[in-house]
Design a protein around this motif. Structure first.
Motif, PDB file in Angstrom:
ATOM      1  N   PRO A   1       0.811  -1.226   0.000  1.00  0.00           N
ATOM      2  CA  PRO A   1       0.000   0.000   0.000  1.00  0.00           C
ATOM      3  C   PRO A   1       0.847   1.279   0.000  1.00  0.00           C
ATOM      4  CG  PRO A   1      -0.897  -1.580   1.554  1.00  0.00           C
ATOM      5  CD  PRO A   1       0.429  -2.127   1.101  1.00  0.00           C
ATOM      6  N   SER A   2       1.945   1.262   0.705  1.00  0.00           N
ATOM      7  CA  SER A   2       2.805   2.442   0.737  1.00  0.00           C
ATOM      8  C   SER A   2       3.394   2.714  -0.648  1.00  0.00           C
ATOM      9  CB  SER A   2       3.927   2.238   1.753  1.00  0.00           C
ATOM     10  OG  SER A   2       4.824   3.319   1.707  1.00  0.00           O
ATOM     11  N   LEU A   3       3.838   1.663  -1.334  1.00  0.00           N
ATOM     12  CA  LEU A   3       4.420   1.850  -2.663  1.00  0.00           C
ATOM     13  C   LEU A   3       3.377   2.406  -3.633  1.00  0.00           C
ATOM     14  CD1 LEU A   3       7.221   1.302  -4.026  1.00  0.00           C
ATOM     15  CD2 LEU A   3       6.082  -0.627  -5.116  1.00  0.00           C
ATOM     16  N   ILE A   4       2.179   1.858  -3.590  1.00  0.00           N
ATOM     17  CA  ILE A   4       1.117   2.335  -4.483  1.00  0.00           C
ATOM     18  C   ILE A   4       0.777   3.798  -4.192  1.00  0.00           C
ATOM     19  CG2 ILE A   4      -1.336   2.067  -5.049  1.00  0.00           C
ATOM     20  CD1 ILE A   4      -0.887  -0.962  -4.889  1.00  0.00           C
ATOM     21  N   SER A   5       0.860   4.210  -2.938  1.00  0.00           N
ATOM     22  CA  SER A   5       0.535   5.602  -2.602  1.00  0.00           C
ATOM     23  C   SER A   5       1.471   6.588  -3.303  1.00  0.00           C
ATOM     24  CB  SER A   5       0.572   5.817  -1.083  1.00  0.00           C
ATOM     25  OG  SER A   5       1.909   5.833  -0.609  1.00  0.00           O
ATOM     26  N   HIS A   6       2.657   6.153  -3.667  1.00  0.00           N
ATOM     27  CA  HIS A   6       3.613   7.032  -4.348  1.00  0.00           C
ATOM     28  C   HIS A   6       3.259   7.281  -5.811  1.00  0.00           C
ATOM     29  CE1 HIS A   6       6.504   7.432  -1.114  1.00  0.00           C
ATOM     30  NE2 HIS A   6       6.378   6.145  -0.884  1.00  0.00           N
ATOM     31  N   ILE A   7       2.417   6.433  -6.403  1.00  0.00           N
ATOM     32  CA  ILE A   7       2.134   6.580  -7.832  1.00  0.00           C
ATOM     33  C   ILE A   7       0.701   6.999  -8.133  1.00  0.00           C
ATOM     34  CG2 ILE A   7       3.944   4.970  -8.522  1.00  0.00           C
ATOM     35  CD1 ILE A   7       1.475   2.981  -9.037  1.00  0.00           C
ATOM     36  N   ARG A   8      -0.134   7.101  -7.121  1.00  0.00           N
ATOM     37  CA  ARG A   8      -1.523   7.529  -7.363  1.00  0.00           C
ATOM     38  C   ARG A   8      -1.526   8.950  -7.920  1.00  0.00           C
ATOM     39  NH1 ARG A   8      -5.381   4.229  -5.766  1.00  0.00           N
ATOM     40  NH2 ARG A   8      -4.937   2.768  -4.092  1.00  0.00           N
ATOM     41  N   ALA A   9      -2.404   9.174  -8.893  1.00  0.00           N
ATOM     42  CA  ALA A   9      -2.546  10.513  -9.475  1.00  0.00           C
ATOM     43  C   ALA A   9      -3.965  10.653  -9.992  1.00  0.00           C
ATOM     44  CB  ALA A   9      -1.544  10.699 -10.613  1.00  0.00           C
ATOM     45  N   HIS A  10      -4.493  11.872  -9.921  1.00  0.00           N
ATOM     46  CA  HIS A  10      -5.863  12.130 -10.366  1.00  0.00           C
ATOM     47  C   HIS A  10      -6.036  11.893 -11.859  1.00  0.00           C
ATOM     48  CE1 HIS A  10      -7.260  13.594  -6.534  1.00  0.00           C
ATOM     49  NE2 HIS A  10      -6.155  14.306  -6.433  1.00  0.00           N
ATOM     50  N   HIS A  11      -4.974  12.012 -12.625  1.00  0.00           N
ATOM     51  CA  HIS A  11      -5.064  11.847 -14.076  1.00  0.00           C
ATOM     52  C   HIS A  11      -4.641  10.447 -14.528  1.00  0.00           C
ATOM     53  CE1 HIS A  11      -1.284  13.668 -12.854  1.00  0.00           C
ATOM     54  NE2 HIS A  11      -0.725  12.994 -13.813  1.00  0.00           N
TER      55      HIS A  11
END
Length: 185
Positions: free
Chosen positions: A53-63
């Motif tokens: 989950p921490s790794l995925i949080s680094h790549i989340r983006a609204h676009h």
């Protein structure tokens, strides 16, 4: 203040000849609404279990409409039972290589984010040794980018693997690039 309801007292006022264009919908947390920011690039080495989950949080983006995660785990071998893998690295160089790979695949595949994490030390059977997470506007770019990042890591990152077998025997493993990947590129 306008409520969207016409005031009967102003009914005799002439109607405007053209309505102003509605303002575009934008996210106020984005630094330049309507403009995609540069990709988010992250690389990590860890001596403890990797945190998905921490790794995925680094790549989340609204676009970004697609997030792809690859998790490479230590597996038991049928031929000779493996109890764990031990990873060592030239850490400073490995991090630079991982960051360069992330930037390269982001540019090549139009990704909005790339995060790569590799575990060092002992990694028991069933635990992750590498995570590659990417985000992109669409799934096709995300899948291609994740595969490219993984294969480039296996070929270029300064991390070495020692296999530990039941009974104590050890052997240094060789990272190999998937032949199916190289045939299609």
């Amino acid at each position: 203040m306008s409520t969207g309801i016409e005031d009967p007292a102003s009914a005799s006022a002439p109607a405007p000849t053209s309505a102003p264009a509605p303002a575009p919908i934008s996210d106020p947390t984005e630094p330049n609404p309507g403009v995609n920011p540069p990709p988010s690039i992250h690389a990590f080495l860890a001596h403890s279990p990797l945190d998905i989950p921490s790794l995925i949080s680094h790549i989340r983006a609204h676009h970004a409409g697609a997030l792809v995660l690859f998790a490479g785990t230590t597996r038991a071998s049928a031929a000779e039972p493996v109890t764990s893998l031990h990873y060592t690295a030239y850490e400073a160089l490995a991090l630079r290589s991982m960051q360069a790979i992330a930037a390269d695949v982001a540019a090549t595949h139009g990704l909005t984010g790339v995060a790569i994490a590799h575990r060092l030390g002992a990694v028991p059977v069933g635990e992750e040794s590498i995570l590659v997470a990417v985000s992109a506007p669409h799934r096709a770019e995300a899948f291609r980018g994740a595969e490219a990042a993984l294969e480039m890591c296996k070929a270029r990152v300064e991390v070495w693997k020692e296999e530990v077998f039941e009974g104590g025997r050890t052997a240094w493993g060789v990272n190999t690039v998937d032949p199916a990947y190289t045939k299609t590129r």
